[in-house]
Design a protein around this motif. Sequence first.
Motif, PDB file in Angstrom:
ATOM      1  N   GLU A  92       0.837  -1.206   0.000  1.00 15.58           N
ATOM      2  CA  GLU A  92       0.000   0.000   0.000  1.00 15.58           C
ATOM      3  C   GLU A  92       0.870   1.255   0.000  1.00 15.58           C
ATOM      4  O   GLU A  92       0.608   2.210  -0.734  1.00 15.58           O
ATOM      5  CB  GLU A  92      -0.948  -0.016   1.209  1.00 15.58           C
ATOM      6  N   GLU A  93       1.935   1.250   0.803  1.00 20.54           N
ATOM      7  CA  GLU A  93       2.856   2.395   0.834  1.00 20.54           C
ATOM      8  C   GLU A  93       3.513   2.593  -0.525  1.00 20.54           C
ATOM      9  O   GLU A  93       3.636   3.732  -1.003  1.00 20.54           O
ATOM     10  CB  GLU A  93       3.918   2.200   1.924  1.00 20.54           C
ATOM     11  N   LEU A  94       3.925   1.480  -1.163  1.00 14.51           N
ATOM     12  CA  LEU A  94       4.547   1.568  -2.494  1.00 14.51           C
ATOM     13  C   LEU A  94       3.550   2.086  -3.537  1.00 14.51           C
ATOM     14  O   LEU A  94       3.899   2.892  -4.395  1.00 14.51           O
ATOM     15  CB  LEU A  94       5.111   0.198  -2.917  1.00 14.51           C
ATOM     16  N   ARG A  95       2.283   1.620  -3.458  1.00 14.51           N
ATOM     17  CA  ARG A  95       1.251   2.066  -4.389  1.00 14.51           C
ATOM     18  C   ARG A  95       1.031   3.578  -4.240  1.00 14.51           C
ATOM     19  O   ARG A  95       0.969   4.303  -5.235  1.00 14.51           O
ATOM     20  CB  ARG A  95      -0.050   1.299  -4.128  1.00 14.51           C
ATOM     21  N   GLN A  96       0.950   4.021  -2.963  1.00 17.69           N
ATOM     22  CA  GLN A  96       0.750   5.451  -2.714  1.00 17.69           C
ATOM     23  C   GLN A  96       1.942   6.273  -3.230  1.00 17.69           C
ATOM     24  O   GLN A  96       1.770   7.351  -3.812  1.00 17.69           O
ATOM     25  CB  GLN A  96       0.522   5.724  -1.228  1.00 17.69           C
ATOM     26  N   GLU A  97       3.143   5.754  -3.013  1.00 13.50           N
ATOM     27  CA  GLU A  97       4.359   6.444  -3.485  1.00 13.50           C
ATOM     28  C   GLU A  97       4.359   6.501  -5.012  1.00 13.50           C
ATOM     29  O   GLU A  97       4.689   7.549  -5.600  1.00 13.50           O
ATOM     30  CB  GLU A  97       5.605   5.715  -2.957  1.00 13.50           C
ATOM     31  N   ALA A  98       3.965   5.407  -5.665  1.00 14.89           N
ATOM     32  CA  ALA A  98       3.898   5.385  -7.136  1.00 14.89           C
ATOM     33  C   ALA A  98       2.864   6.394  -7.626  1.00 14.89           C
ATOM     34  O   ALA A  98       3.108   7.121  -8.612  1.00 14.89           O
ATOM     35  CB  ALA A  98       3.549   3.986  -7.632  1.00 14.89           C
ATOM     36  N   GLU A  99       1.726   6.462  -6.955  1.00 15.58           N
ATOM     37  CA  GLU A  99       0.682   7.426  -7.313  1.00 15.58           C
ATOM     38  C   GLU A  99       1.201   8.861  -7.181  1.00 15.58           C
ATOM     39  O   GLU A  99       0.982   9.707  -8.063  1.00 15.58           O
ATOM     40  CB  GLU A  99      -0.521   7.237  -6.381  1.00 15.58           C
ATOM     41  N   ARG A 100       1.889   9.128  -6.075  1.00 20.17           N
ATOM     42  CA  ARG A 100       2.447  10.464  -5.832  1.00 20.17           C
ATOM     43  C   ARG A 100       3.462  10.836  -6.909  1.00 20.17           C
ATOM     44  O   ARG A 100       3.455  11.954  -7.459  1.00 20.17           O
ATOM     45  CB  ARG A 100       3.096  10.513  -4.438  1.00 20.17           C
ATOM     46  N   LEU A 101       4.353   9.875  -7.245  1.00 20.54           N
ATOM     47  CA  LEU A 101       5.377  10.138  -8.267  1.00 20.54           C
ATOM     48  C   LEU A 101       4.743  10.381  -9.636  1.00 20.54           C
ATOM     49  O   LEU A 101       5.186  11.255 -10.385  1.00 20.54           O
ATOM     50  CB  LEU A 101       6.378   8.982  -8.329  1.00 20.54           C
ATOM     51  N   LYS A 102       3.693   9.603  -9.950  1.00 22.93           N
ATOM     52  CA  LYS A 102       3.006   9.777 -11.240  1.00 22.93           C
ATOM     53  C   LYS A 102       2.363  11.169 -11.299  1.00 22.93           C
ATOM     54  O   LYS A 102       2.475  11.878 -12.313  1.00 22.93           O
ATOM     55  CB  LYS A 102       1.943   8.693 -11.428  1.00 22.93           C
ATOM     56  N   ALA A 103       1.704  11.562 -10.205  1.00 22.54           N
ATOM     57  CA  ALA A 103       1.068  12.885 -10.155  1.00 22.54           C
ATOM     58  C   ALA A 103       2.126  13.970 -10.304  1.00 22.54           C
ATOM     59  O   ALA A 103       1.936  14.945 -11.051  1.00 22.54           O
ATOM     60  CB  ALA A 103       0.306  13.048  -8.850  1.00 22.54           C
ATOM     61  N   GLU A 104       3.260  13.805  -9.634  1.00 24.19           N
ATOM     62  CA  GLU A 104       4.351  14.790  -9.735  1.00 24.19           C
ATOM     63  C   GLU A 104       4.890  14.835 -11.160  1.00 24.19           C
ATOM     64  O   GLU A 104       5.122  15.925 -11.721  1.00 24.19           O
ATOM     65  CB  GLU A 104       5.463  14.423  -8.743  1.00 24.19           C
ATOM     66  N   ASN A 105       5.053  13.655 -11.760  1.00 25.05           N
ATOM     67  CA  ASN A 105       5.548  13.555 -13.137  1.00 25.05           C
ATOM     68  C   ASN A 105       4.572  14.236 -14.106  1.00 25.05           C
ATOM     69  O   ASN A 105       4.990  15.009 -14.985  1.00 25.05           O
ATOM     70  CB  ASN A 105       5.750  12.090 -13.515  1.00 25.05           C
ATOM     71  N   ASP A 106       3.277  13.941 -13.936  1.00 30.39           N
ATOM     72  CA  ASP A 106       2.256  14.572 -14.791  1.00 30.39           C
ATOM     73  C   ASP A 106       2.312  16.102 -14.647  1.00 30.39           C
ATOM     74  O   ASP A 106       2.233  16.838 -15.636  1.00 30.39           O
ATOM     75  CB  ASP A 106       0.850  14.072 -14.430  1.00 30.39           C
ATOM     76  N   HIS A 107       2.463  16.583 -13.412  1.00 27.48           N
ATOM     77  CA  HIS A 107       2.536  18.019 -13.153  1.00 27.48           C
ATOM     78  C   HIS A 107       3.757  18.630 -13.860  1.00 27.48           C
ATOM     79  O   HIS A 107       3.669  19.686 -14.508  1.00 27.48           O
ATOM     80  CB  HIS A 107       2.586  18.274 -11.637  1.00 27.48           C
ATOM     81  N   LEU A 108       4.905  17.928 -13.736  1.00 27.00           N
ATOM     82  CA  LEU A 108       6.130  18.435 -14.372  1.00 27.00           C
ATOM     83  C   LEU A 108       5.978  18.468 -15.899  1.00 27.00           C
ATOM     84  O   LEU A 108       6.443  19.407 -16.556  1.00 27.00           O
ATOM     85  CB  LEU A 108       7.340  17.584 -13.967  1.00 27.00           C
ATOM     86  N   LYS A 109       5.310  17.440 -16.477  1.00 27.27           N
ATOM     87  CA  LYS A 109       5.081  17.420 -17.927  1.00 27.27           C
ATOM     88  C   LYS A 109       4.219  18.619 -18.342  1.00 27.27           C
ATOM     89  O   LYS A 109       4.486  19.268 -19.363  1.00 27.27           O
ATOM     90  CB  LYS A 109       4.407  16.112 -18.357  1.00 27.27           C
ATOM     91  N   ARG A 110       3.179  18.891 -17.541  1.00 24.11           N
ATOM     92  CA  ARG A 110       2.313  20.045 -17.844  1.00 24.11           C
ATOM     93  C   ARG A 110       3.122  21.351 -17.812  1.00 24.11           C
ATOM     94  O   ARG A 110       3.020  22.183 -18.707  1.00 24.11           O
ATOM     95  CB  ARG A 110       1.162  20.128 -16.830  1.00 24.11           C
ATOM     96  N   LEU A 111       3.947  21.452 -16.776  1.00 28.86           N
ATOM     97  CA  LEU A 111       4.771  22.653 -16.650  1.00 28.86           C
ATOM     98  C   LEU A 111       5.727  22.780 -17.845  1.00 28.86           C
ATOM     99  O   LEU A 111       5.927  23.859 -18.394  1.00 28.86           O
ATOM    100  CB  LEU A 111       5.565  22.659 -15.348  1.00 28.86           C
ATOM    101  N   GLN A 112       6.306  21.636 -18.251  1.00 30.43           N
ATOM    102  CA  GLN A 112       7.240  21.621 -19.379  1.00 30.43           C
ATOM    103  C   GLN A 112       6.508  22.047 -20.663  1.00 30.43           C
ATOM    104  O   GLN A 112       7.027  22.845 -21.444  1.00 30.43           O
ATOM    105  CB  GLN A 112       7.842  20.214 -19.548  1.00 30.43           C
ATOM    106  N   ARG A 113       5.280  21.493 -20.866  1.00 33.57           N
ATOM    107  CA  ARG A 113       4.492  21.854 -22.057  1.00 33.57           C
ATOM    108  C   ARG A 113       4.197  23.356 -22.063  1.00 33.57           C
ATOM    109  O   ARG A 113       4.323  24.022 -23.098  1.00 33.57           O
ATOM    110  CB  ARG A 113       3.188  21.070 -22.093  1.00 33.57           C
TER     111      ARG A 113
END
Length: 121
Positions: A92-113
Amino acid sequence: NGNHQLAVPESDHNDVTSICSGSTSSSKQSNTSYGTQLSQHLRALAEAEEREKQEKKLEEEENQRAAAEERTRKEEAKLQRRQLRDEKKQQEELRQEAERLKAENDHLKRLQRQADEEAER
């Protein structure tokens, strides 16, 4: 006076003696036979009690062994449940961490775009 003796004719004396000794002899045999039977009976009784004691001891040992095995099984089951719970928590901790990283990655992609779009203007 108190010294009365039974007068037995001499000819009958041997008969009385043989009857008395015979009855004494058979009485001794009977007592010996009874004593032997009693000894055998007591020995059999003692052996039966000893067997019963041994059987009880074996039964107690078996019960103790079974109880120890049951405790071990319960401890192993408890340990397995704890490990499973820990593994689920970790997943569960790993799933939450993966979710957080994906959200951060998506945010960074938006910022980059956005940055790329700003640069094109």
